[in-house]
Design a protein around this motif. Structure first.
Motif, PDB file in Angstrom:
ATOM      1  N   ALA A  99       0.835  -1.204   0.000  1.00  0.00           N
ATOM      2  CA  ALA A  99       0.000   0.000   0.000  1.00  0.00           C
ATOM      3  C   ALA A  99       0.872   1.257   0.000  1.00  0.00           C
ATOM      4  O   ALA A  99       0.582   2.230  -0.719  1.00  0.00           O
ATOM      5  CB  ALA A  99      -0.922  -0.005   1.219  1.00  0.00           C
ATOM      6  N   VAL A 100       1.952   1.273   0.780  1.00  0.00           N
ATOM      7  CA  VAL A 100       2.853   2.429   0.807  1.00  0.00           C
ATOM      8  C   VAL A 100       3.557   2.579  -0.538  1.00  0.00           C
ATOM      9  O   VAL A 100       3.697   3.688  -1.074  1.00  0.00           O
ATOM     10  CB  VAL A 100       3.871   2.285   1.950  1.00  0.00           C
ATOM     11  N   ALA A 113       4.184   5.392  -5.776  1.00  0.00           N
ATOM     12  CA  ALA A 113       4.235   5.250  -7.231  1.00  0.00           C
ATOM     13  C   ALA A 113       3.166   6.095  -7.917  1.00  0.00           C
ATOM     14  O   ALA A 113       3.422   6.719  -8.958  1.00  0.00           O
ATOM     15  CB  ALA A 113       4.082   3.785  -7.621  1.00  0.00           C
ATOM     16  N   GLU A 114       1.957   6.145  -7.322  1.00  0.00           N
ATOM     17  CA  GLU A 114       0.850   6.860  -7.955  1.00  0.00           C
ATOM     18  C   GLU A 114       0.698   8.291  -7.459  1.00  0.00           C
ATOM     19  O   GLU A 114      -0.087   9.055  -8.009  1.00  0.00           O
ATOM     20  CB  GLU A 114      -0.454   6.087  -7.729  1.00  0.00           C
ATOM     21  N   GLY A 115       1.433   8.647  -6.416  1.00  0.00           N
ATOM     22  CA  GLY A 115       1.372  10.006  -5.904  1.00  0.00           C
ATOM     23  C   GLY A 115       0.034  10.383  -5.315  1.00  0.00           C
ATOM     24  O   GLY A 115      -0.380  11.538  -5.378  1.00  0.00           O
ATOM     25  N   ARG A 116      -0.669   9.434  -4.717  1.00  0.00           N
ATOM     26  CA  ARG A 116      -1.987   9.728  -4.137  1.00  0.00           C
ATOM     27  C   ARG A 116      -2.215   8.859  -2.901  1.00  0.00           C
ATOM     28  O   ARG A 116      -1.480   7.906  -2.649  1.00  0.00           O
ATOM     29  CB  ARG A 116      -3.097   9.453  -5.158  1.00  0.00           C
ATOM     30  N   ARG A 117      -3.244   9.224  -2.160  1.00  0.00           N
ATOM     31  CA  ARG A 117      -3.576   8.502  -0.926  1.00  0.00           C
ATOM     32  C   ARG A 117      -4.114   7.116  -1.254  1.00  0.00           C
ATOM     33  O   ARG A 117      -4.942   6.956  -2.153  1.00  0.00           O
ATOM     34  CB  ARG A 117      -4.606   9.312  -0.149  1.00  0.00           C
ATOM     35  N   THR A 118      -3.676   6.129  -0.500  1.00  0.00           N
ATOM     36  CA  THR A 118      -4.107   4.739  -0.676  1.00  0.00           C
ATOM     37  C   THR A 118      -4.654   4.214   0.649  1.00  0.00           C
ATOM     38  O   THR A 118      -4.044   4.428   1.706  1.00  0.00           O
ATOM     39  CB  THR A 118      -2.940   3.850  -1.137  1.00  0.00           C
ATOM     40  N   VAL A 119      -5.805   3.551   0.601  1.00  0.00           N
ATOM     41  CA  VAL A 119      -6.442   2.996   1.801  1.00  0.00           C
ATOM     42  C   VAL A 119      -6.741   1.522   1.560  1.00  0.00           C
ATOM     43  O   VAL A 119      -7.301   1.166   0.519  1.00  0.00           O
ATOM     44  CB  VAL A 119      -7.749   3.747   2.141  1.00  0.00           C
ATOM     45  N   ILE A 120      -6.361   0.679   2.523  1.00  0.00           N
ATOM     46  CA  ILE A 120      -6.671  -0.753   2.441  1.00  0.00           C
ATOM     47  C   ILE A 120      -7.183  -1.234   3.789  1.00  0.00           C
ATOM     48  O   ILE A 120      -6.856  -0.672   4.836  1.00  0.00           O
ATOM     49  CB  ILE A 120      -5.449  -1.598   2.021  1.00  0.00           C
ATOM     50  N   GLU A 131      -3.764   3.605   5.969  1.00  0.00           N
ATOM     51  CA  GLU A 131      -3.788   4.735   5.038  1.00  0.00           C
ATOM     52  C   GLU A 131      -2.350   5.155   4.770  1.00  0.00           C
ATOM     53  O   GLU A 131      -1.548   5.282   5.700  1.00  0.00           O
ATOM     54  CB  GLU A 131      -4.554   5.920   5.633  1.00  0.00           C
ATOM     55  N   ALA A 132      -2.011   5.393   3.521  1.00  0.00           N
ATOM     56  CA  ALA A 132      -0.670   5.832   3.132  1.00  0.00           C
ATOM     57  C   ALA A 132      -0.787   6.927   2.091  1.00  0.00           C
ATOM     58  O   ALA A 132      -1.681   6.892   1.235  1.00  0.00           O
ATOM     59  CB  ALA A 132       0.156   4.671   2.587  1.00  0.00           C
ATOM     60  N   TRP A 141       3.853   8.985   4.434  1.00  0.00           N
ATOM     61  CA  TRP A 141       3.422   8.714   5.801  1.00  0.00           C
ATOM     62  C   TRP A 141       2.437   7.554   5.783  1.00  0.00           C
ATOM     63  O   TRP A 141       1.742   7.311   4.803  1.00  0.00           O
ATOM     64  CB  TRP A 141       2.791   9.943   6.453  1.00  0.00           C
ATOM     65  N   LEU A 142       2.382   6.840   6.899  1.00  0.00           N
ATOM     66  CA  LEU A 142       1.525   5.657   7.041  1.00  0.00           C
ATOM     67  C   LEU A 142       0.794   5.747   8.373  1.00  0.00           C
ATOM     68  O   LEU A 142       1.399   6.052   9.401  1.00  0.00           O
ATOM     69  CB  LEU A 142       2.372   4.384   6.987  1.00  0.00           C
ATOM     70  N   MET A 143      -0.517   5.476   8.342  1.00  0.00           N
ATOM     71  CA  MET A 143      -1.311   5.412   9.579  1.00  0.00           C
ATOM     72  C   MET A 143      -2.131   4.128   9.573  1.00  0.00           C
ATOM     73  O   MET A 143      -2.774   3.801   8.574  1.00  0.00           O
ATOM     74  CB  MET A 143      -2.228   6.629   9.701  1.00  0.00           C
TER      75      MET A 143
END
Length: 440
Positions: free
Chosen positions: A124-125, A130-137, A155-156, A168-170
């Motif tokens: 996810a990070v 790579a995509e330059g956007r927020r990722t949520v799993i 969330e990354a 950042w990663l939460m």
């Protein structure tokens, strides 16, 4: 005289030469010092430049203090927070990250995968970078214990600072929410079945009687008896739902008064007689000589014992059962123990048995009926009296419920009207479809 003048001139020239050499050496040292400090070599500007450096140093100190303060706040939150560079190496991680992923410690500059050992989060990070956007799993993290794992939301997102490449990663622990949602779904299915089955039976008998298919009084009385039993069952299910709602919403009005504890237990046993009639179920009561006196709302205590005893009977069908109820007083504390040597409760079910709508022992299939509210009512009623309840079970050996409650209510007794006693459960709770429809 001329010789003396010549000597004086030579001495003066030597002194001037010495002073000039000394000034030159001082200027060279000054230039080197200014170069090291990043100052311009103009002596007149040294004071201003020194003041500017002092101001910058103060700002750096303030920034360091703010950073430490911010990190201190992140160290206190329950969510796991980490910052990684473009190579996925950890620049910062709060202690919650280690707790969530069962890692004793996480070091700076450690690879993220080595630190948490979970490919789902690392992927996810990497995707966020790579995509330059927020990722949520949402994912499930398996633990080494018998809990069955935890459910996390990760969330990354890339860092907002253009000069810093990283992310950042939460990580949030959503295990309770996932389990609550699953319990809610199970309850909808269970409650639908529990309510629909008696209603279907009652409706069937009503149609049979209305169509005039039953003429003899004996068959008519049988129909009415079955309808009454399932009507009582519906009332009990609804009463359980209302009771747990009142207890959980802190709306229960307790009618605090002294009552005989052994007599209350015996009333619960008599109330459950339709369930254990014809079965090898025996009850052993171990109380003081005076049977014990407790201050509380007897209506709710009757529900406590009825639900605990009913649970023991229902969970052990088709086998001999001995249920022991004992009570002892130590000062102002009353300890009640209810135990049986039946099939027991699996270890992985114990943390959830007091939750609303939870039903364990799924291996029994449809033999065990109920909405899963009984033990939740027990816990809420005990807590309403200022007590606690705990459970210890060894499957196949012993199941023990321990209640500790003040013998006298610690505060001023609540005023209010005591609810009407609940209708006794019927044998139909364990066999809801065994009554056959009368032959037409």
């Amino acid at each position: 005289m001329e010789v003396i003048c010549i000597l004086l001139r030579c001495a003066l020239g030597a002194a001037i030469a010495c002073a000039w050499q000394r000034e030159k050496a001082w200027q060279q040292r000054h230039q080197r010092l200014c170069s090291l400090l990043g100052l311009r070599g103009d002596p007149a500007d040294i004071g201003r430049q020194a003041a500017e450096i002092q101001r910058q140093l103060k700002e750096l100190g303030d920034e360091a203090g703010l950073r430490k303060q911010f990190e201190g706040l992140l160290n206190e939150i329950r969510q796991g927070v980490a910052v990684v560079d473009k190579n996925l190496r950890i620049r910062y991680a709060n202690p919650a990250v280690g707790r969530l992923f069962d890692r004793p410690s996480i070091q700076r500059d450690q690879a993220l995968l080595d630190a948490i050992q979970d490919h789902q989060v690392v992927d996810a990070v990497r995707q966020a970078l790579a995509e330059g956007r927020r990722t949520v799993i949402q994912f499930r993290h398996l633990r080494g214990d018998s809990s069955g794992g935890c459910h996390y939301l990760a969330e990354a997102s890339p860092l907002a600072f253009s000069a810093t490449q990283g992310a950042w990663l939460m990580v949030h622990d959503i295990t309770d929410q996932v389990q609550t949602e699953q319990i809610r779904k199970d309850f909808v299915a269970n409650a639908s079945h529990e309510l629909r089955t008696p209603l279907t039976i009652i409706q069937g008998y009503i149609e049979t009687l209305r169509d005039g298919l039953i003429s003899d009084p004996e068959s008519a009385n049988h129909c009415l008896s079955v309808m009454d039993k399932h009507g009582q069952r519906l009332l009990r299910i609804i009463e359980d739902m209302l009771t747990i709602s009142r207890l959980e919403a802190a709306e229960a009005h307790l009618n605090i008064e002294p009552f005989n504890l052994q007599s209350c237990v015996q009333d619960a046993i008599d109330q459950l007689s339709p369930m254990h009639k014809g079965r090898q179920v025996s009850f052993l009561l171990d109380f003081p000589a005076n049977n014990g006196t407790l201050f509380g709302d007897r209506f709710y205590w009757n529900q406590i014992f009825a639900n605990l005893l009913e649970n023991a009977i229902k969970e052990n069908p088709g086998r001999d059962l001995v249920v022991r109820v004992a009570a002892s007083w130590e000062g102002e504390l009353c300890t009640i123990r209810l135990s049986d040597k039946g099939v027991g409760i699996p270890t992985h079910d114990i943390p959830f048995v007091f939750k609303r709508f939870f039903r364990g022992h799924k291996h029994h299939g449809q033999a065990i009926k109920g909405t899963g509210l009984g033990l939740s009512i027990v816990r809420r009623a005990v807590e309403a009296h200022g007590g606690t309840i705990s459970l210890r079970s060894t499957p196949g050996t012993e199941t023990l419920f321990t209640i500790q409650v003040p013998a006298r209510h610690p505060g001023k007794p609540f005023s209010g009207t005591q609810p009407a006693p609940a209708d006794p459960p019927s044998a139909g709770d364990a066999e809801d479809t065994k009554e056959g429809m009368p032959a037409s």
